[in-house]
Design an enzyme around this catalytic site. Structure first.
Site, PDB file in Angstrom:
ATOM      1  N   LYS A 179     -22.102 -12.161 -18.436  1.00 30.51           N
ATOM      2  CA  LYS A 179     -21.413 -12.635 -17.238  1.00 30.51           C
ATOM      3  C   LYS A 179     -19.959 -12.952 -17.575  1.00 30.51           C
ATOM      4  CE  LYS A 179     -20.612 -16.448 -15.260  1.00 30.51           C
ATOM      5  NZ  LYS A 179     -19.232 -16.071 -14.893  1.00 30.51           N
ATOM      6  N   GLU A 253     -19.585 -22.619 -27.606  1.00 34.95           N
ATOM      7  CA  GLU A 253     -18.218 -22.704 -28.141  1.00 34.95           C
ATOM      8  C   GLU A 253     -17.377 -23.310 -27.028  1.00 34.95           C
ATOM      9  OE1 GLU A 253     -17.444 -22.143 -31.094  1.00 34.95           O
ATOM     10  OE2 GLU A 253     -18.921 -20.738 -31.882  1.00 34.95           O
ATOM     11  N   CYS A 287      -8.732 -22.126 -27.294  1.00 31.52           N
ATOM     12  CA  CYS A 287      -9.459 -23.379 -27.544  1.00 31.52           C
ATOM     13  C   CYS A 287      -9.111 -24.041 -28.880  1.00 31.52           C
ATOM     14  CB  CYS A 287     -10.952 -23.094 -27.478  1.00 31.52           C
ATOM     15  SG  CYS A 287     -11.393 -21.657 -28.465  1.00 31.52           S
ATOM     16  N   GLU A 386      -8.035 -31.909 -23.362  1.00 23.55           N
ATOM     17  CA  GLU A 386      -7.585 -30.526 -23.514  1.00 23.55           C
ATOM     18  C   GLU A 386      -6.775 -30.117 -22.279  1.00 23.55           C
ATOM     19  OE1 GLU A 386     -10.469 -27.236 -23.216  1.00 23.55           O
ATOM     20  OE2 GLU A 386      -9.613 -26.576 -25.122  1.00 23.55           O
TER      21      GLU A 386
HETATM   22  P1  NAD Z   1     -15.353 -22.622 -17.677  1.00 18.89           P
HETATM   23  O1  NAD Z   1     -16.310 -23.388 -18.488  1.00 18.89           O
HETATM   24  O2  NAD Z   1     -15.037 -23.089 -16.330  1.00 18.89           O
HETATM   25  O3  NAD Z   1     -15.899 -21.117 -17.500  1.00 18.89           O
HETATM   26  C1  NAD Z   1     -16.304 -20.310 -18.592  1.00 18.89           C
HETATM   27  C2  NAD Z   1     -17.370 -19.346 -18.114  1.00 18.89           C
HETATM   28  O4  NAD Z   1     -18.538 -20.078 -17.784  1.00 18.89           O
HETATM   29  C3  NAD Z   1     -17.006 -18.568 -16.861  1.00 18.89           C
HETATM   30  O5  NAD Z   1     -17.608 -17.291 -16.955  1.00 18.89           O
HETATM   31  C4  NAD Z   1     -17.644 -19.397 -15.756  1.00 18.89           C
HETATM   32  O6  NAD Z   1     -17.918 -18.636 -14.608  1.00 18.89           O
HETATM   33  C5  NAD Z   1     -18.913 -19.858 -16.435  1.00 18.89           C
HETATM   34  N1  NAD Z   1     -19.472 -21.127 -15.985  1.00 18.89           N
HETATM   35  C6  NAD Z   1     -18.816 -22.232 -15.577  1.00 18.89           C
HETATM   36  N2  NAD Z   1     -19.690 -23.229 -15.314  1.00 18.89           N
HETATM   37  C7  NAD Z   1     -20.919 -22.740 -15.596  1.00 18.89           C
HETATM   38  C8  NAD Z   1     -22.246 -23.285 -15.540  1.00 18.89           C
HETATM   39  N3  NAD Z   1     -22.472 -24.546 -15.157  1.00 18.89           N
HETATM   40  N4  NAD Z   1     -23.276 -22.502 -15.904  1.00 18.89           N
HETATM   41  C9  NAD Z   1     -23.076 -21.233 -16.318  1.00 18.89           C
HETATM   42  N5  NAD Z   1     -21.867 -20.655 -16.363  1.00 18.89           N
HETATM   43  C10 NAD Z   1     -20.793 -21.406 -16.019  1.00 18.89           C
HETATM   44  O7  NAD Z   1     -14.088 -22.452 -18.595  1.00 18.89           O
HETATM   45  P2  NAD Z   1     -12.734 -21.689 -18.270  1.00 18.89           P
HETATM   46  O8  NAD Z   1     -11.858 -22.591 -17.500  1.00 18.89           O
HETATM   47  O9  NAD Z   1     -13.007 -20.348 -17.732  1.00 18.89           O
HETATM   48  O10 NAD Z   1     -12.199 -21.494 -19.773  1.00 18.89           O
HETATM   49  C11 NAD Z   1     -11.426 -22.444 -20.402  1.00 18.89           C
HETATM   50  C12 NAD Z   1     -12.266 -23.324 -21.297  1.00 18.89           C
HETATM   51  O11 NAD Z   1     -12.985 -22.569 -22.256  1.00 18.89           O
HETATM   52  C13 NAD Z   1     -11.424 -24.268 -22.104  1.00 18.89           C
HETATM   53  O12 NAD Z   1     -11.961 -25.568 -22.043  1.00 18.89           O
HETATM   54  C14 NAD Z   1     -11.501 -23.741 -23.516  1.00 18.89           C
HETATM   55  O13 NAD Z   1     -11.319 -24.662 -24.521  1.00 18.89           O
HETATM   56  C15 NAD Z   1     -12.847 -23.128 -23.546  1.00 18.89           C
HETATM   57  N6  NAD Z   1     -12.890 -22.075 -24.578  1.00 18.89           N
HETATM   58  C16 NAD Z   1     -13.559 -22.319 -25.732  1.00 18.89           C
HETATM   59  C17 NAD Z   1     -13.593 -21.361 -26.741  1.00 18.89           C
HETATM   60  C18 NAD Z   1     -14.327 -21.595 -28.031  1.00 18.89           C
HETATM   61  O14 NAD Z   1     -14.634 -20.643 -28.735  1.00 18.89           O
HETATM   62  N7  NAD Z   1     -14.613 -22.818 -28.401  1.00 18.89           N
HETATM   63  C19 NAD Z   1     -12.972 -20.152 -26.542  1.00 18.89           C
HETATM   64  C20 NAD Z   1     -12.289 -19.930 -25.343  1.00 18.89           C
HETATM   65  C21 NAD Z   1     -12.273 -20.914 -24.361  1.00 18.89           C
END
Ligand code: NAD
Length: 486
Positions: A179, A253, A287, A386
């Site tokens: 997804k 992650e 991140c 963050e």
């Molecule tokens: P997000 O958590 O809103 O979304 C990430 C993904 O998860 C998207 O595909 C979203 O549609 C899905 N999603 C959101 N809520 C969900 C739920 N309850 N159940 C299932 N799927 C869900 O994050 P974002 O705003 O898209 O990305 C930024 C965040 O991601 C930042 O906090 C960043 O630090 C983190 N990030 C972490 C890493 C890592 O490896 N640690 C890498 C990249 C980004």
């Protein structure tokens, strides 16, 4: 102006008609013009994708039972098909999320094929071990694929993060429902084209573009055996709760607020390129970036000046322009979020030394100036939460012990870096930082080396052999013989 349009979903090895009539519209981050649109997967589409993955996994003599070398042949074709699309992959990512093209060419065009080859090589042998037991007999220890994997990824580095999951999962014999985030779906569809060209067997990989509700539906789906998630800590907690209830293995992650610690002997001026890459890369949307810069009081003014000069020298512009160092943020929502943190940083007494607003002359696109805050209290909101944008907080410290204490005073523990002219001192300092990864005089994720966080930054590891293990189930067969089985 041409946009990129798709009418079908990649499910069951082919382009399938979506059950849902909803569509995801993608906007160019630098121009605010439409970039394209794709069908939005609804629950029935997710059911179809999980069913296809389930059948492909359970099928007698199917993908999960193949010798690793046979899967490796298919994955090599997949890697080659991705490579031949590398330029277009980089361009699509750059247009959608604002990642500078030179970086997208490196991360997004390069990493997927590299990771497929790495994990294919890793599973080529070592999946069976005959072990002499303590009680006189032998046992066969097998590493088997774990089942149907739900892979959920964010928009910031979409292709590389996708393949941190797909490469080990597929090489190990699992099937996957991916997804992607709604902000970056056009690259995922290009990847599906590569999968079709490579001849991945039906159902081995399926792509369901959708938002968070559909993501939650996928996580809880009865046909899923394992969840691998990258994204925000808030979403990670919700997913972990579901997986806890279902006793479903999950890798997370999540977010970070890492420290870039400048020691008193550092020559920052000679490592500006590496320092930029460790703190402000991808417009601040990674991140593991070191967004808290810790500087010794004895050299505080000079270090604030160096970091300020670096940030104000960065060329801001269209990410497709090779001169651009800093592109736009991914969306209007994201820019507003970052701006609200800048306002909070000011309100809590931080001193803006450069940036703090939208760049002049760039009226379209979600641009924001790289922003440096000096005199930041380690407890201030911008030093604890963050931000996910090009904003650094420079925090003074008195001695190394205090630097360690400030670095570790965080809910997160994902990345970090130490800057020094003495690499041994740097490594010793890195050892005291409570984090999953720390770089000395730079920060580069190496595919051979495990990556991941502690505390609110996540559970489990990706990359390295450690990144394969979560996609495998161990099985021990206690043999009825003292000799090796044939
Ligand atoms: P997000 O958590 O809103 O979304 C990430 C993904 O998860 C998207 O595909 C979203 O549609 C899905 N999603 C959101 N809520 C969900 C739920 N309850 N159940 C299932 N799927 C869900 O994050 P974002 O705003 O898209 O990305 C930024 C965040 O991601 C930042 O906090 C960043 O630090 C983190 N990030 C972490 C890493 C890592 O490896 N640690 C890498 C990249 C980004």
């Amino acid at each position: 102006m041409t946009t990129i349009e798709y009418d079908s979903l990649y499910i069951g090895g082919q382009w399938a008609n979506p059950a849902s009539t909803d569509r995801i519209q993608v906007t160019e981050a630098a121009t605010e013009r439409p970039a394209g649109s794709v069908p939005e997967a609804g629950e029935r589409d997710i059911d179809a994708a999980v069913d296809a993955a389930r059948r492909a996994f359970d099928e007698p003599g199917g993908w999960s039972t193949w010798e690793p070398a046979r899967r490796g042949e298919v994955l090599e074709r997949f890697a080659a098909a991705l490579e031949s699309r590398g330029g277009e992959t980089a361009r699509r990512v750059s247009v959608q999320n604002g990642m500078p093209l030179w970086l997208a060419q490196n991360f997004e065009a390069g990493f997927p094929a590299l990771l497929l080859r790495y994990y294919t090589g890793l599973v080529a042998d070592g999946q069976r071990e005959v072990r002499a037991g303590m009680l006189g007999k032998k046992a066969l220890v097998l590493r088997e694929p774990i089942g149907v994997v739900a892979a959920i990824v964010p928009w910031n580095v979409p292709q590389a993060i996708t393949f941190l999951k797909l490469a080990p999962a597929l090489a190990a014999g699992n099937t996957v429902v991916l997804k992607p985030a709604p902000e970056t779906v056009l690259d995922a569809f290009l990847m599906a084209e590569a999968a079709i060209e490579a001849g991945l067997p039906p159902g081995v990989l399926n792509v369901v573009p959708a938002g968070r509700e559909a993501g939650a539906y996928l996580v809880a789906h009865p046909g899923v055996d394992k969840v691998s998630f990258t994204g925000s800590t808030a979403a990670g907690r919700a997913i972990a709760e579901t997986c806890g209830r279902l006793l479903r293995p999950v890798t997370l992650e999540l977010g970070g607020k890492s420290a870039a610690v400048v020691l008193d002997d550092a020559d920052l001026g000679s490592s500006l390129e590496s320092f930029f890459a460790a703190t402000l890369l991808n417009n601040g949307q990674i991140c593991w970036l070191g967004t808290r810069v810790l500087a010794p009081r004895a050299r505080y003014g000079e270090i604030v000046e160096t970091v300020t000069a670096l940030a104000s020298s960065l060329t801001i512009g269209n990410p497709l322009d090779p001169e651009t160092k800093v592109g736009p943020l991914v969306s209007q929502r994201q820019r507003e979020r970052v701006e609200s943190y800048i306002a909070k940083g000011r309100a809590e007494g931080g001193r803006v030394t450069t940036g703090g607003g939208r760049p002049a002359g760039l009226d379209r696109g979600w641009f924001l100036e790289p922003t440096i805050f000096a005199d930041v209290d380690p407890k201030a909101t911008i030093a604890q939460e963050e931000i996910f944008g090009p904003v650094l907080a420079v925090i003074p410290y008195t001695d190394e012990d205090e630097a360690v204490a400030i670095a570790n005073d965080s809910d997160f523990g994902l990345g970090g870096s130490v800057w020094t002219s003495d690499p041994a001192r740097g490594a010793a300092f890195a050892g005291r930082v409570r984090s999953g990864t720390v770089g000395v005089n730079g920060y580069v994720n190496d595919p051979f080396v495990p990556f991941g966080g502690i505390k609110a930054s996540g559970l489990g590891r990706e990359l390295g052999p450690e990144g394969l293990a979560p996609f495998q189930a161990l099985k021990s067969i206690y043999l009825d013989e003292a000799n090796d089985p044939a």
